[in-house]
Design an enzyme around this catalytic site. Sequence first.
Site, PDB file in Angstrom:
ATOM      1  N   GLU A 134      15.345 -38.520  78.175  1.00 37.20           N
ATOM      2  CA  GLU A 134      15.085 -37.087  78.094  1.00 37.20           C
ATOM      3  C   GLU A 134      13.615 -36.752  77.858  1.00 37.20           C
ATOM      4  O   GLU A 134      13.044 -35.915  78.568  1.00 37.20           O
ATOM      5  CB  GLU A 134      15.940 -36.460  76.980  1.00 37.20           C
ATOM      6  CG  GLU A 134      17.432 -36.447  77.261  1.00 37.20           C
ATOM      7  CD  GLU A 134      17.805 -35.492  78.389  1.00 37.20           C
ATOM      8  OE1 GLU A 134      16.962 -34.659  78.793  1.00 37.20           O
ATOM      9  OE2 GLU A 134      18.941 -35.586  78.881  1.00 37.20           O
ATOM     10  N   THR A 135      12.988 -37.375  76.858  1.00 36.75           N
ATOM     11  CA  THR A 135      11.633 -36.939  76.478  1.00 36.75           C
ATOM     12  C   THR A 135      10.679 -38.078  76.123  1.00 36.75           C
ATOM     13  O   THR A 135       9.608 -37.825  75.574  1.00 36.75           O
ATOM     14  CB  THR A 135      11.701 -35.993  75.268  1.00 36.75           C
ATOM     15  OG1 THR A 135      12.298 -36.677  74.150  1.00 36.75           O
ATOM     16  CG2 THR A 135      12.499 -34.740  75.575  1.00 36.75           C
TER      17      THR A 135
END
Length: 349
Positions: A134-135
């Site tokens: 995701e990040t």
Amino acid sequence: MLACALPMAAMAAKHVKKQAKTSISPAAVPGPSYALRLDALQAADDMALRRDLDPVWVRQTLGQARYVAAIAKAVTPPAVGVAKNWQLYRSRFVEPLRIRAGVAFWQNHRDTLRRAELETGVPAAIIVGVLGVETIYGQHMGNFRVLDALATLAFDFPASHPRAAQRSAYFMTELEQFLSWTKRSGHDPQVLKGSYAGAMGWPQFMPSSWHKYAIDFDGDSVVDLYGSPADAIGSVANYFKSFRWQTGLPTHFPVTLEAQKLDMTALMAPDILPTFSVDSFQAKGALLSGEALQHSGKLALIELQMGDAPPVYVAGTDNFYAITRYNWSSYYAMAVIELGQAVAQAMAP
């Protein structure tokens, strides 16, 4: 002079009022602002009524949202004929930078990951995989204002998308949840940034997911998915627990297709939803081996296309399906699984 001035002022005010009315667009035409859109203003009033919010505040806040063409472009379907490629997709996530960052993250938060796994049954590797995909462990949480992203996709979702109406309705709900949450939590809706879809924080939760699944895991009485890795870890684990993660169940098994009795139409019909028992799975030509033969739950045939090469297949379990609740994609689920595995292997002595 005063007597003459009053009628003139009244006429001017009337003229300004008329201009204001005619400047508001009744049609849903993408533009730089939603302050002059009748559909946006009506939606603001409806949201305020449903959520018991100040309608003036909702109108003013939504009026600060801006249409962003890059956001609309990001959700536009790829050109017809572009083949999916699992190896190419995988290479974006299971790669040295994310693996190194994942090792550092796991080492720094080993105790928190262990506690999350003990309390929810969700393996640390899956949590690490999600946060990495995701990040990159909080390094890239998005540069779009969440308000702009949600407004753009709620009011101006690309009509070329085959599910434009449904997606627009979804983002309208997320926009409403975002406005309600920011008002009640004290967050500034004009400041928060996230992905082009309006996902926020380390785990990239949509507003509704933040409301339903985000938890305080570091014990400071505040849920902070932007600044607290512990809250991010606990919230991801809580998300999967809420979608009935089964402790100890593998996410997938190897599968071999037997051409002579292969019923691919039946096997692919349920898509990624586990539907088949081991016996019915094998009867349709999807053969299993080893521990998979002892599996007592349902299975789905997961197809991973490889561009111009033949696709590869695995047998997905209910835990594989749980990962796709985070992002409705078998490619995403496999990237999460394999990144987590790669980080775990890199940590091994």
